[in-house]
Design a protein around this motif. Structure first.
Motif, PDB file in Angstrom:
ATOM      1  N   UNK A  57       9.350   5.058  31.284  1.00  0.00           N
ATOM      2  CA  UNK A  57      10.349   5.560  30.340  1.00  0.00           C
ATOM      3  C   UNK A  57      11.616   4.709  30.399  1.00  0.00           C
ATOM      4  N   UNK A  58      11.995   4.295  31.592  1.00  0.00           N
ATOM      5  CA  UNK A  58      13.165   3.423  31.744  1.00  0.00           C
ATOM      6  C   UNK A  58      12.953   2.080  31.044  1.00  0.00           C
ATOM      7  N   UNK A  59      11.771   1.485  31.213  1.00  0.00           N
ATOM      8  CA  UNK A  59      11.482   0.188  30.595  1.00  0.00           C
ATOM      9  C   UNK A  59      11.517   0.286  29.079  1.00  0.00           C
ATOM     10  N   UNK A  62      15.098   0.616  28.037  1.00  0.00           N
ATOM     11  CA  UNK A  62      15.808  -0.644  28.263  1.00  0.00           C
ATOM     12  C   UNK A  62      15.500  -1.653  27.161  1.00  0.00           C
ATOM     13  N   UNK A  63      14.247  -1.802  26.815  1.00  0.00           N
ATOM     14  CA  UNK A  63      13.855  -2.745  25.773  1.00  0.00           C
ATOM     15  C   UNK A  63      14.041  -2.184  24.372  1.00  0.00           C
ATOM     16  N   UNK A  64      14.161  -0.856  24.288  1.00  0.00           N
ATOM     17  CA  UNK A  64      14.312  -0.172  23.001  1.00  0.00           C
ATOM     18  C   UNK A  64      13.132  -0.456  22.077  1.00  0.00           C
ATOM     19  N   UNK A 128      19.939   7.705  33.750  1.00  0.00           N
ATOM     20  CA  UNK A 128      20.854   7.274  34.804  1.00  0.00           C
ATOM     21  C   UNK A 128      20.519   5.853  35.254  1.00  0.00           C
ATOM     22  N   UNK A 129      19.220   5.563  35.382  1.00  0.00           N
ATOM     23  CA  UNK A 129      18.799   4.206  35.756  1.00  0.00           C
ATOM     24  C   UNK A 129      19.101   3.204  34.650  1.00  0.00           C
ATOM     25  N   UNK A 130      19.206   3.680  33.423  1.00  0.00           N
ATOM     26  CA  UNK A 130      19.490   2.789  32.301  1.00  0.00           C
ATOM     27  C   UNK A 130      20.881   2.170  32.432  1.00  0.00           C
ATOM     28  N   UNK A 216      30.270   3.254  23.079  1.00  0.00           N
ATOM     29  CA  UNK A 216      30.179   3.947  21.785  1.00  0.00           C
ATOM     30  C   UNK A 216      29.260   3.236  20.794  1.00  0.00           C
ATOM     31  N   UNK A 217      29.185   1.909  20.938  1.00  0.00           N
ATOM     32  CA  UNK A 217      28.309   1.148  20.046  1.00  0.00           C
ATOM     33  C   UNK A 217      26.919   0.950  20.630  1.00  0.00           C
ATOM     34  N   UNK A 218      26.615   1.734  21.625  1.00  0.00           N
ATOM     35  CA  UNK A 218      25.321   1.600  22.291  1.00  0.00           C
ATOM     36  C   UNK A 218      24.185   1.859  21.303  1.00  0.00           C
ATOM     37  N   UNK A 219      23.137   1.049  21.418  1.00  0.00           N
ATOM     38  CA  UNK A 219      21.996   1.201  20.525  1.00  0.00           C
ATOM     39  C   UNK A 219      21.143   2.419  20.865  1.00  0.00           C
ATOM     40  N   UNK A 220      21.508   3.104  21.962  1.00  0.00           N
ATOM     41  CA  UNK A 220      20.757   4.296  22.359  1.00  0.00           C
ATOM     42  C   UNK A 220      21.441   5.580  21.879  1.00  0.00           C
ATOM     43  N   UNK A 221      22.240   5.488  20.817  1.00  0.00           N
ATOM     44  CA  UNK A 221      22.935   6.679  20.335  1.00  0.00           C
ATOM     45  C   UNK A 221      21.974   7.769  19.887  1.00  0.00           C
ATOM     46  N   UNK A 222      20.778   7.362  19.480  1.00  0.00           N
ATOM     47  CA  UNK A 222      19.791   8.348  19.036  1.00  0.00           C
ATOM     48  C   UNK A 222      19.348   9.277  20.162  1.00  0.00           C
ATOM     49  N   UNK A 223      19.664   8.900  21.411  1.00  0.00           N
ATOM     50  CA  UNK A 223      19.271   9.718  22.549  1.00  0.00           C
ATOM     51  C   UNK A 223      20.249  10.858  22.818  1.00  0.00           C
ATOM     52  N   UNK A 224      21.424  10.811  22.181  1.00  0.00           N
ATOM     53  CA  UNK A 224      22.424  11.857  22.428  1.00  0.00           C
ATOM     54  C   UNK A 224      21.888  13.244  22.075  1.00  0.00           C
ATOM     55  N   UNK A 225      21.265  13.447  20.908  1.00  0.00           N
ATOM     56  CA  UNK A 225      20.684  14.776  20.638  1.00  0.00           C
ATOM     57  C   UNK A 225      19.584  15.153  21.627  1.00  0.00           C
TER      58      UNK A 225
END
Length: 312
Positions: A57-59, A62-64, A128-130, A216-225
């Motif tokens: 899941x971390x990998x 990380x690679x998105x 957290x590991x991300x 704030x500009x993180x590409x992982x914003x979709x993970x907030x919900x």
């Protein structure tokens, strides 16, 4: 090793299905092997599969990037981890008499509350590991040490010598990093509250650290919900767990029988009734101890409890 045990269990199971002679002895041996394999599968799940699931899941985060097969594999892995807990619980239930068996409804509730508790835990550790890959190398040993000390204070007696007992406690501490695992006799209410309170606070801190420190500009914003839904998911798991122990646990059925059957109430011992055989052959001593830990009973001295007999 575990593969040899599984193959031998299949061989014995085939003999039980088709052979007529010595069927009772073969069934006892099959029960012994199935209990042994269930315990080994549980250890393998949390010592190998669950850390690998967290790493995968971390990998992906990380690679998105995630292939459909990877997404399917992650979902399947979560289900397999939860299934190993259900299989272990069913193995313990097999020591009880048939009337205390795990019904389909009980199995579904047990499966769901473990799934809803494990998924948020693995997710927040991966997040957290991300942000801090090396932070997990500090977080895990600290939580593991706390769990190891907690297990040691409960005075487990699973192995026959101190050295293997410490190894067993170390493995249980790894399981407790991800999921609840009862190792001591007596009421588990207060221990469960302490454990889930600790894990809830720890997981919340991990999730908040990711939400607070991410760009704030993180590409992982979709993970907030997704992270926002982790806490309700964990609370739903706790609610299902309370439901299970309130209405579906075998102790509840035993108490109802004592309450409604007043004629026999004075003549029976309090608690659950375990399987017994007139000529015992084989019993998994360690799984018997865990069954008595999970389903505490009071019984007359010398009463035989389990399918099979002489402790091994």
């Amino acid at each position: 090793g575990s593969p040899h045990r599984c193959l031998y269990a299949l061989k014995v199971g085939w003999k039980v299905c088709w052979a007529k002679a010595e069927e009772e002895e073969e069934q006892s041996r099959m029960a012994f092997l199935s209990h042994d394999i269930s315990m080994l599968r549980l250890f393998e799940t949390f010592l190998e599969n669950t850390p690998q699931l967290t790493l995968l899941l971390y990998v992906i985060l990380r690679t998105n990037k995630a292939e459909p097969s990877q997404g399917l594999g992650i979902c399947t892995a979560f289900l397999c981890v939860t299934w190993s807990l259900l299989d272990y619980h069913q193995s313990l239930r097999s020591f009880l008499q048939d009337k205390y068996g795990l019904s389909l409804g009980s199995s579904i509730v047990y499966f769901l509350w473990n799934l809803f508790l494990i998924c948020p835990r693995i997710l927040v550790v991966a997040l957290f590991a991300l942000l801090w890959p090396y932070g997990v190398a500090v977080h895990f040993p600290l939580v593991w040490l706390a769990m190891f000390l907690w297990v040691s204070l409960q005075g487990t007696d699973f192995m026959e010598s101190p050295g293997p007992e410490q190894l067993y406690r170390a493995m249980v501490a790894v399981i407790l990093y991800f999921s609840w695992f009862n190792v001591a006799q007596g009421r588990t209410l207060y221990r469960s509250i302490i454990y889930h309170g600790f894990i809830l606070v720890d997981s919340t801190l991990l999730a908040l650290s990711w939400l607070w420190c991410r760009s704030p500009s993180d590409e992982h914003s979709y993970l907030v919900p997704v992270v926002s839904a982790a806490l309700p998911c964990y609370l739903l798991g706790l609610a299902l767990r309370v439901t299970y122990y309130k209405w579906l646990h075998p102790n509840v059925r035993a108490q109802q029988e004592r309450g409604y059957d007043e004629v026999d109430a004075n003549g029976r011992s309090d608690g659950l009734a375990f399987r017994s055989l007139s000529v015992p052959d084989l019993v998994n001593r360690r799984m018997r101890w865990l069954a008595q830990t999970q389903f505490p009973i009071s019984r007359p001295a010398g009463q035989r409890l389990l399918k099979g007999a002489a402790a091994v």
